[in-house]
Design an enzyme around this catalytic site. Sequence first.
Site, mmCIF file in Angstrom:
data_model
loop_
_atom_site.group_PDB
_atom_site.id
_atom_site.type_symbol
_atom_site.label_atom_id
_atom_site.label_comp_id
_atom_site.label_asym_id
_atom_site.label_seq_id
_atom_site.Cartn_x
_atom_site.Cartn_y
_atom_site.Cartn_z
ATOM 1 N NE ARG A 1 -3.443 0.102 3.228
ATOM 2 C CZ ARG A 1 -3.650 -0.289 4.010
ATOM 3 N NH1 ARG A 1 -3.503 -1.021 5.576
ATOM 4 N NH2 ARG A 1 -4.579 0.504 3.905
ATOM 5 C CG HIS B 1 -7.588 42.750 -16.506
ATOM 6 N ND1 HIS B 1 -8.771 42.764 -16.591
ATOM 7 C CD2 HIS B 1 -7.629 44.116 -15.973
ATOM 8 C CE1 HIS B 1 -9.552 43.346 -16.918
ATOM 9 N NE2 HIS B 1 -8.523 44.154 -16.238
ATOM 10 N N GLY C 1 5.161 44.851 -4.172
ATOM 11 C CA GLY C 1 3.872 44.436 -5.714
ATOM 12 C C GLY C 1 4.434 42.947 -5.984
ATOM 13 C CB CYS D 1 -0.483 45.610 -1.899
ATOM 14 S SG CYS D 1 0.618 46.075 -3.373
#
Length: 875
Positions: free
Chosen positions: A92, A454, A766, A831
């Site tokens: 297994r 986008h 960013g 962010c």
Amino acid sequence: MATKYCYLFSEGNANMRELLGGKGANLAEMTNIGLPVPQGFTITTEACTQYYEDGGISEEIQKEINEYIVKMEGITGKKFGDKENPLLVSVRSGARASMPGMMDTILNLGLNETVVNTIAEKSNNPRWAWDCYRRFIQMYSDVVMEVGKKYFEELIDKMKEEKGVTQDVELTAEDLKVLAGQFKAEYKAKIGVDFPDDPKEQLMGAIKAVFRSWDNPRANVYRRDNDIPFSWGTAVNVQSMAFGNMGDDCGTGVAFTRDPATGEKKLMGEFLTNAQGEDVVAGVRTPMPIQQMAETFPEAFAQFKEVCQTLENHYHDMQDMEFTVENKKLYMLQTRNGKRTAQAALKIACDLVDEGMKTEQEAVAMIDPRNLDTLLHPQFDAKALKAAEPVGKGLGASPGAACGKIVFTADDAVEWAEKGEKVVLVRLETSPEDITGMKAAQGILTVRGGMTSHAAVVARGMGECCVSGCGDIKMDEANKKFELGGKTFVEGDYISIDGTTGNIYDGIIPTVDAQIAGEFGRIMAWADKYRTLKVRTNADTPADAKKARELGAEGIGLCRTEHMFFEADRIAAFREMICADTVEEREAALAKIEPMQQADFEALYEALEGCPVTIRFLDPPLHEFVPTEEADIKALADAQGKSVEDIKALIAGLHEFNPMMGHRGCRLAVTYPEIAKMQTAAVIKAAINVQKKHADWNVKPEIMIPLVGDVKELKFVKKVVVETADAVIAEAGSDLKYEVGTMIEIPRAALTADEIAANADFFCFGTNDLTQMTYGFSRDDAGKFLGAYYDKKIFENDPFAKLDQVGVGKLMEMAIKLGKPVNPNLHCGICGEHGGDPTSVEFCHKIGLDYVSCSPFRVPIARLAAAQAAIKENK
Ligand code: ADP
Ligand code: MG
Ligand code: MG
């Protein structure tokens, strides 16, 4: 000392899951606490890694395995390949994290013609003996030699038809014997050699196959979806068999100690008499509800209930168990913390705290943050979804369920929605111009683009369902139709898309509203109590900001001002600004926009009730704003007193070869300082007004300059900002405080963060751009080669979805280490899209960020992940 690759169950324990895999570690643990477990041993995950390095099982490891077989023989008193008293085993797989059904198992290994004949006779149960053998041949052929299950299933079906029976159990010993013969013939026909008789050969083949199954396509996809690295490897468990197929006082079952769908505390499960292995779940026959065992197997059932209690008390969590009853005697074959729905996870965690089994911290730690997503969006009706067959699959880019009529343009989406139609917007790809249409739609389906395209980013921001990058769609936008899964879809056809799985369905699948149970609040309150990392949101509109506040955001970490310019009432003025020839003309156009921006910011400050709001100045290249439709170009020309040709030339002049590295970010403010002036005035005036209205709030604008690479850029723009802001503040007679900071999204900014920190009040990473620029590939084009990168194991994840901690993360760490000593008050956040990804959040906590900022619907996920990071660190 040589590495130890094998462990008897009695040598391991639950803490050894990295080495023994989850299944092996728990078999060992159950052995230790005295539960009835058929004994055996585990071959470690390190052996699996070694297998991939060596391209096979090394002599050394084979030798150790053989030694452990001898130990097993000693423990069980049975012998491998022995005629009189043969040892039969299961082989297994079992990885560190459970991957149900992803890898393979072989049962009854050790049988051959001689052995089967002897046990058939000796046991007086030839049906059992031949059932084991035919199952073994079937599984071995499928798993080890990849012959394919279906050939064997066809033979079984044929046999049942000939015998006029419908159930496997109705086949007699003689039938099964014939079948075994047919199976072996099938094997020989497909493979070209005889089915192996030597148990040792069978065993090595099976072990190899389990290692190999770690790299099968199913497992690879599952790992990627569940953050399981390839390098972990799988362990292999060799276990002596318990037989549930010896007759009517035998059987096999699966059970949960609590309801995995709702979390309710009650034993749930199923049991099938005279059966083996996966028969219960495979639908061979309809199993009975576990409670019925009380009548047919009273002793075993009573014992099983006790075992359930023991296991829950031991693991302090809901258990998912497999067991077998052999001649009325219970054997435990597996236990693990059971998989559960998000809703059940919350209820169980709360119940366990109330039962005194878990602390608040442990309860918080046991919820998978990624699961919360499903609680926050409308969902398809589970039954309807199960019955439906997808026509295609894209990326599950933004979770939720959407069902509606197909439209092909943003304008149509708006128009149809106004008429009260539910629509799904299907496009090759979306652009900022499509935003209103995207909002009007129930969901978005795109042919191109990855997880940070986008469409994906905007949809997640809006909490709207999105499936992106379905390359199988043959799109004909011009004629408003497309082909998928052999069908042509036209405008107005119904389609349903699942933003969690990426599945696309033809027609209507009904949806139900997301339900947030009361436990959700309790868990989140505990999470907030234990986390140190703050959670902000990326929000551009008061509506998004409000939603995010409801979901617990403590501020806005990123407000993208450009989105505000696409509204119908201001895009015209903005285009005038772009087309202006002189500073005066530009200022005149900007003057039209300023009051609108100010009003936007006021609404945001109102929505945030004094919490911090970081506003990023204009970032995208200007060409994204110019009209593409003839009528719009004409309108702009008329407004400017220019010819259509002039405007077209101007638009053409904005063309860039590489817009992501072109005239954007702070470069816009450097070339057109009046834009920064206008935005500063709007921010500061808005803040002053809102502060006036709410004396008890602390409104302190944070102005963020994007795409800085050189401190001189920042200094230049900052000077414009400060001069403007100070003048506005002085004129208003206000004492408003404000901050000017920068995005860190260009590697050079991270490398020179000490210089930058001397001129910035804050950094915000960013990481979308930072990832793009660090790797040097575009986030919108990465989809073209990521598939190949996954296949070749160059990447295991999309670096735009999961932060590259090694490279991009190093830049972040470096920037913080360089920046903070220069400016001790510097606050740092993130962010990028990573701000809502749990493992990335953990990393952000570790490197000492002050906050993460993510789309509104990811706020609860980030809060939970931040708490888990803090709890883990304190442990
Ligand atoms: P999975 O991880 O896919 O559940 P398992 O290794 O647990 O695969 O095994 C598949 C099935 O075989 C399960 O129903 C299990 O209970 C059964 N099984 C495995 N080992 C044994 C054994 N030694 N005796 C009896 N049944 C077994
Ligand atoms: Mg199992
Ligand atoms: Mg950026």
